[in-house]
Design an enzyme around this catalytic site. Structure first.
Site, short mmCIF file in Angstrom:
data_model
loop_
_atom_site.label_atom_id
_atom_site.label_comp_id
_atom_site.label_asym_id
_atom_site.label_seq_id
_atom_site.Cartn_x
_atom_site.Cartn_y
_atom_site.Cartn_z
N LYS A 1 -13.56 3.44 38.75
CA LYS A 1 -13.97 4.77 39.21
C LYS A 1 -14.26 5.69 38.00
O LYS A 1 -13.92 5.35 36.85
CB LYS A 1 -12.87 5.34 40.10
CG LYS A 1 -12.68 4.55 41.41
CD LYS A 1 -11.57 5.15 42.25
CE LYS A 1 -11.45 4.46 43.61
NZ LYS A 1 -10.38 5.09 44.45
N TYR B 1 -17.37 4.98 51.72
CA TYR B 1 -16.09 5.50 52.23
C TYR B 1 -16.20 6.06 53.65
O TYR B 1 -15.43 6.94 54.04
CB TYR B 1 -15.55 6.57 51.27
CG TYR B 1 -14.89 6.00 50.03
CD1 TYR B 1 -13.80 5.12 50.14
CD2 TYR B 1 -15.32 6.34 48.75
CE1 TYR B 1 -13.18 4.60 49.01
CE2 TYR B 1 -14.70 5.82 47.61
CZ TYR B 1 -13.63 4.95 47.75
OH TYR B 1 -13.01 4.43 46.64
N ARG C 1 -3.08 0.57 38.60
CA ARG C 1 -2.74 1.95 39.00
C ARG C 1 -1.32 2.31 38.54
O ARG C 1 -1.06 3.46 38.17
CB ARG C 1 -2.88 2.09 40.51
CG ARG C 1 -4.35 2.09 40.98
CD ARG C 1 -4.45 1.87 42.47
NE ARG C 1 -5.78 2.15 43.01
CZ ARG C 1 -6.14 1.88 44.27
NH1 ARG C 1 -5.27 1.32 45.10
NH2 ARG C 1 -7.35 2.15 44.69
N ASN D 1 -7.14 7.43 40.94
CA ASN D 1 -6.42 6.14 40.89
C ASN D 1 -7.24 4.99 40.32
O ASN D 1 -6.94 3.82 40.56
CB ASN D 1 -5.81 5.81 42.26
CG ASN D 1 -6.85 5.60 43.34
OD1 ASN D 1 -8.04 5.73 43.07
ND2 ASN D 1 -6.41 5.28 44.53
N HIS E 1 -11.38 0.88 42.61
CA HIS E 1 -11.53 0.50 44.02
C HIS E 1 -11.54 -1.02 44.13
O HIS E 1 -12.09 -1.70 43.27
CB HIS E 1 -12.86 1.03 44.59
CG HIS E 1 -13.19 0.40 45.91
ND1 HIS E 1 -12.66 0.85 47.09
CD2 HIS E 1 -13.93 -0.70 46.23
CE1 HIS E 1 -13.07 0.07 48.08
NE2 HIS E 1 -13.85 -0.88 47.58
N GLU F 1 -19.44 -4.02 51.27
CA GLU F 1 -19.50 -3.25 50.02
C GLU F 1 -20.40 -3.94 48.99
O GLU F 1 -21.16 -3.27 48.29
CB GLU F 1 -18.09 -3.06 49.48
CG GLU F 1 -17.24 -2.17 50.40
CD GLU F 1 -15.76 -2.17 50.08
OE1 GLU F 1 -15.03 -1.46 50.80
OE2 GLU F 1 -15.32 -2.87 49.15
P1 IDP Z 1 -7.45 2.16 48.57
O1 IDP Z 1 -8.41 2.65 47.50
O2 IDP Z 1 -6.15 1.71 47.97
O3 IDP Z 1 -8.07 1.11 49.49
P2 IDP Z 1 -7.75 4.05 50.77
O4 IDP Z 1 -6.66 4.46 51.69
O5 IDP Z 1 -8.83 3.17 51.30
O6 IDP Z 1 -7.07 3.43 49.48
O7 IDP Z 1 -8.40 5.40 50.21
C1 IDP Z 1 -9.61 5.35 49.50
C2 IDP Z 1 -9.51 6.27 48.31
O8 IDP Z 1 -9.44 7.61 48.77
C3 IDP Z 1 -8.28 6.09 47.44
O9 IDP Z 1 -8.39 5.03 46.51
C4 IDP Z 1 -8.21 7.44 46.75
O10 IDP Z 1 -9.18 7.54 45.71
C5 IDP Z 1 -8.62 8.37 47.90
N1 IDP Z 1 -7.48 8.88 48.65
C6 IDP Z 1 -6.81 8.26 49.65
N2 IDP Z 1 -5.80 9.02 50.11
C7 IDP Z 1 -5.83 10.15 49.38
C8 IDP Z 1 -5.02 11.34 49.37
O11 IDP Z 1 -4.07 11.51 50.14
N3 IDP Z 1 -5.36 12.30 48.45
C9 IDP Z 1 -6.41 12.16 47.60
N4 IDP Z 1 -7.19 11.06 47.57
C10 IDP Z 1 -6.91 10.07 48.45
MG MG Z 2 -9.55 1.28 50.91
#
Ligand code: IDP
Ligand code: MG
Length: 151
Positions: free
Chosen positions: A11, A51, A104, A114, A117, A128
């Site tokens: 990212k 997303y 992470r 974080n 992806h 994707e």
């Molecule tokens: P993942 O990346 O581990 O699959 P997902 O739940 O699919 O996690 O969420 C996608 C992305 O959205 C996360 O990697 C993060 O960048 C962002 N994200 C998810 N939850 C939050 C939050 O509570 N606050 C801010 N960003 C979030």
């Molecule tokens: Mg995800």
């Protein structure tokens, strides 16, 4: 063996912090095989499509602006159980809950930054991969090291 492909993306924060090499090396050293890579900026429309499952959530708008704030390193990696293996190497969504030794867990502090992806299922991976790569951009090649990675 269940050979899978997964979509991984460093990212914008990972790029800005100079962590592309560190991140790529972890997947390489594990034994996964690089199938495609592209250093690119993603459009708002592509970020929204990628997303789409999160549309309407409170972090959605900041997620889209984060993902379009600078270039990303988009990749496809292949290997036995690659989707779950790569999720393990990445760590949990919240870096503060990610184990040390994960990407992470080692480099991040907050969920909104974080670093990486990774697809969460083979079905997500297929969707994707097709969003970011044309079929001809996926390289088919033999790798002699496979004889020393898989029994
Ligand atoms: P993942 O990346 O581990 O699959 P997902 O739940 O699919 O996690 O969420 C996608 C992305 O959205 C996360 O990697 C993060 O960048 C962002 N994200 C998810 N939850 C939050 C939050 O509570 N606050 C801010 N960003 C979030
Ligand atoms: Mg995800």
């Amino acid at each position: 063996m269940a050979v899978e492909r997964t979509y991984l993306m460093v990212k914008p924060d990972g790029v800005q912090r100079g962590l592309c090499g560190e991140i790529v090396s972890r997947f390489e050293k594990k034994g996964l095989k690089l199938v495609a890579a592209k250093f690119t900026a993603i459009s708002k429309a592509t970020a929204e499509s990628h997303y789409g499952e999160h549309k309407g959530k409170k972090f959605y708008d900041s997620l889209i602006s984060y993902m379009t704030s600078g270039p990303v390193l988009a990749m496809v990696w292949e290997g036995d159980g690659a989707v779950a293996v790569c999720r393990g190497i990445m760590g949990k969504t919240n870096p503060q809950e990610s184990a040390p030794g994960t990407i992470r867990g080692d480099f991040g502090m907050v969920t909104g930054m974080n670093l990486i992806h990774g697809s969460d299922s083979p079905e997500s991976a297929a969707r994707e991969i097709s969003l970011f790569f044309r079929p001809e951009e996926l390289m088919a090649y033999g790798r002699s090291a496979d004889a020393w990675i898989y029994e």
